[in-house]
Write a protein that holds these residues in place. Structure first.
Motif, PDB file in Angstrom:
ATOM      1  N   LYS A  99      30.872  47.245  46.827  1.00  0.00           N
ATOM      2  CA  LYS A  99      32.253  47.673  46.575  1.00  0.00           C
ATOM      3  C   LYS A  99      32.843  48.375  47.792  1.00  0.00           C
ATOM      4  N   LEU A 100      32.033  49.109  48.528  1.00  0.00           N
ATOM      5  CA  LEU A 100      32.504  49.740  49.764  1.00  0.00           C
ATOM      6  C   LEU A 100      33.093  48.679  50.691  1.00  0.00           C
ATOM      7  N   PHE A 101      32.372  47.597  50.889  1.00  0.00           N
ATOM      8  CA  PHE A 101      32.855  46.522  51.762  1.00  0.00           C
ATOM      9  C   PHE A 101      34.118  45.882  51.190  1.00  0.00           C
ATOM     10  N   LYS A 102      34.104  45.586  49.891  1.00  0.00           N
ATOM     11  CA  LYS A 102      35.270  44.946  49.255  1.00  0.00           C
ATOM     12  C   LYS A 102      36.519  45.819  49.358  1.00  0.00           C
ATOM     13  N   TYR A 103      36.382  47.090  49.045  1.00  0.00           N
ATOM     14  CA  TYR A 103      37.541  47.985  49.061  1.00  0.00           C
ATOM     15  C   TYR A 103      38.080  48.171  50.482  1.00  0.00           C
ATOM     16  N   ARG A 104      37.180  48.345  51.427  1.00  0.00           N
ATOM     17  CA  ARG A 104      37.611  48.527  52.819  1.00  0.00           C
ATOM     18  C   ARG A 104      38.343  47.284  53.319  1.00  0.00           C
ATOM     19  N   THR A 105      37.773  46.132  53.057  1.00  0.00           N
ATOM     20  CA  THR A 105      38.356  44.867  53.509  1.00  0.00           C
ATOM     21  C   THR A 105      39.700  44.597  52.850  1.00  0.00           C
ATOM     22  N   ALA A 106      39.842  44.983  51.590  1.00  0.00           N
ATOM     23  CA  ALA A 106      41.065  44.698  50.826  1.00  0.00           C
ATOM     24  C   ALA A 106      42.235  45.611  51.198  1.00  0.00           C
ATOM     25  N   GLY A 107      41.948  46.760  51.832  1.00  0.00           N
ATOM     26  CA  GLY A 107      43.030  47.664  52.222  1.00  0.00           C
ATOM     27  C   GLY A 107      43.148  48.934  51.413  1.00  0.00           C
ATOM     28  N   VAL A 108      42.122  49.294  50.638  1.00  0.00           N
ATOM     29  CA  VAL A 108      42.112  50.583  49.945  1.00  0.00           C
ATOM     30  C   VAL A 108      42.154  51.672  51.010  1.00  0.00           C
ATOM     31  N   ARG A 109      42.956  52.698  50.784  1.00  0.00           N
ATOM     32  CA  ARG A 109      43.100  53.763  51.781  1.00  0.00           C
ATOM     33  C   ARG A 109      41.976  54.796  51.712  1.00  0.00           C
ATOM     34  N   GLU A 110      41.527  55.094  50.484  1.00  0.00           N
ATOM     35  CA  GLU A 110      40.537  56.152  50.284  1.00  0.00           C
ATOM     36  C   GLU A 110      39.585  55.733  49.173  1.00  0.00           C
ATOM     37  N   TYR A 111      38.281  55.966  49.397  1.00  0.00           N
ATOM     38  CA  TYR A 111      37.260  55.558  48.437  1.00  0.00           C
ATOM     39  C   TYR A 111      36.262  56.696  48.274  1.00  0.00           C
ATOM     40  N   TRP A 112      36.075  57.137  47.022  1.00  0.00           N
ATOM     41  CA  TRP A 112      35.098  58.172  46.716  1.00  0.00           C
ATOM     42  C   TRP A 112      33.952  57.571  45.916  1.00  0.00           C
ATOM     43  N   VAL A 113      32.735  57.931  46.287  1.00  0.00           N
ATOM     44  CA  VAL A 113      31.551  57.582  45.512  1.00  0.00           C
ATOM     45  C   VAL A 113      30.964  58.889  45.007  1.00  0.00           C
ATOM     46  N   VAL A 114      31.091  59.124  43.719  1.00  0.00           N
ATOM     47  CA  VAL A 114      30.602  60.354  43.091  1.00  0.00           C
ATOM     48  C   VAL A 114      29.215  60.056  42.535  1.00  0.00           C
ATOM     49  N   ASP A 115      28.222  60.762  43.043  1.00  0.00           N
ATOM     50  CA  ASP A 115      26.831  60.482  42.706  1.00  0.00           C
ATOM     51  C   ASP A 115      26.212  61.660  41.955  1.00  0.00           C
ATOM     52  N   PRO A 116      26.208  61.611  40.619  1.00  0.00           N
ATOM     53  CA  PRO A 116      25.671  62.727  39.830  1.00  0.00           C
ATOM     54  C   PRO A 116      24.187  62.986  40.066  1.00  0.00           C
ATOM     55  N   GLU A 117      23.420  61.952  40.346  1.00  0.00           N
ATOM     56  CA  GLU A 117      21.985  62.132  40.573  1.00  0.00           C
ATOM     57  C   GLU A 117      21.727  62.929  41.850  1.00  0.00           C
ATOM     58  N   ARG A 118      22.450  62.612  42.917  1.00  0.00           N
ATOM     59  CA  ARG A 118      22.302  63.313  44.200  1.00  0.00           C
ATOM     60  C   ARG A 118      23.165  64.572  44.263  1.00  0.00           C
ATOM     61  N   LYS A 119      24.108  64.704  43.314  1.00  0.00           N
ATOM     62  CA  LYS A 119      25.068  65.814  43.284  1.00  0.00           C
ATOM     63  C   LYS A 119      25.885  65.864  44.576  1.00  0.00           C
ATOM     64  N   VAL A 120      26.346  64.677  44.970  1.00  0.00           N
ATOM     65  CA  VAL A 120      27.097  64.502  46.208  1.00  0.00           C
ATOM     66  C   VAL A 120      28.264  63.552  45.953  1.00  0.00           C
ATOM     67  N   THR A 121      29.387  63.838  46.608  1.00  0.00           N
ATOM     68  CA  THR A 121      30.518  62.919  46.620  1.00  0.00           C
ATOM     69  C   THR A 121      30.716  62.462  48.059  1.00  0.00           C
ATOM     70  N   THR A 122      30.669  61.151  48.266  1.00  0.00           N
ATOM     71  CA  THR A 122      30.894  60.582  49.587  1.00  0.00           C
ATOM     72  C   THR A 122      32.331  60.091  49.637  1.00  0.00           C
ATOM     73  N   VAL A 123      33.063  60.568  50.632  1.00  0.00           N
ATOM     74  CA  VAL A 123      34.485  60.236  50.763  1.00  0.00           C
ATOM     75  C   VAL A 123      34.686  59.381  52.013  1.00  0.00           C
ATOM     76  N   TYR A 124      35.233  58.193  51.783  1.00  0.00           N
ATOM     77  CA  TYR A 124      35.564  57.284  52.874  1.00  0.00           C
ATOM     78  C   TYR A 124      37.077  57.291  53.040  1.00  0.00           C
ATOM     79  N   GLN A 125      37.525  57.709  54.213  1.00  0.00           N
ATOM     80  CA  GLN A 125      38.946  57.669  54.575  1.00  0.00           C
ATOM     81  C   GLN A 125      39.090  56.465  55.505  1.00  0.00           C
TER      82      GLN A 125
END
Length: 152
Positions: A99-125
């Motif tokens: 999904k990271l590749f799909k969203y980036r390629t399609a033109g999404v401006r901002e993508y967050w991956v919220v990971d409850p197991e790791r307790k981390v949110t990865t933010v792609y601008q």
């Protein structure tokens, strides 16, 4: 009708995934209602047709769409401005890679991956070509809105 959602976790009977989904949607909805008004927030199940074929789609956990012309009864035609995925064990590789590749390629401006197991949110601008990880509890500035931040 102007509705202001209030979150009350004990009344929810879903999993931690659903609690995060409701919490994040609530924060985004309230910000849009009070400050923006142009964008809309949608929670899964909500089809996002990244290509023009109208057959293949993804269902992000949360999609924020600022171009009302992209919104139809079937879902979103084109890239949302902001997408949030909440990782579950079965979606890990899909959310972090495919999904990271799909969203980036399609033109999404901002993508967050919220990971409850790791307790981390990865933010792609994608506009800034940057990626930052935030521990749960840290304030995360929303890139598509100046002055808006969320604590996951």
């Amino acid at each position: 009708m102007n509705i202001r959602w209030k979150i009350f976790f004990p009344c929810l009977t879903g999993t931690g995934h659903q609690r995060l989904l409701v919490y994040l949607c609530n924060q985004i909805y309230n910000y849009i209602e009070e400050n923006d008004g142009e964008c809309e927030v949608f929670a899964a199940p909500f089809a996002v047709f990244l290509n023009s074929d109208n057959r293949n789609y993804v269902e992000p956990d949360i999609a924020v769409i600022c171009d009302k012309d992209k919104i139809s009864e079937q879902g979103c035609d084109g890239a949302p401005d902001w997408v949030i995925e909440i990782v579950s064990p079965s979606s890990r590789s899909m959310d972090y890679y495919k999904k990271l590749f799909k969203y980036r390629t399609a033109g999404v401006r901002e993508y967050w991956v919220v990971d409850p197991e790791r307790k981390v949110t990865t933010v792609y601008q994608f506009e800034d070509d940057s990626m930052t990880e935030y521990a749960f509890g840290e304030e995360i500035t929303v890139g598509i809105y100046k002055g808006f931040s969320i604590r996951v």
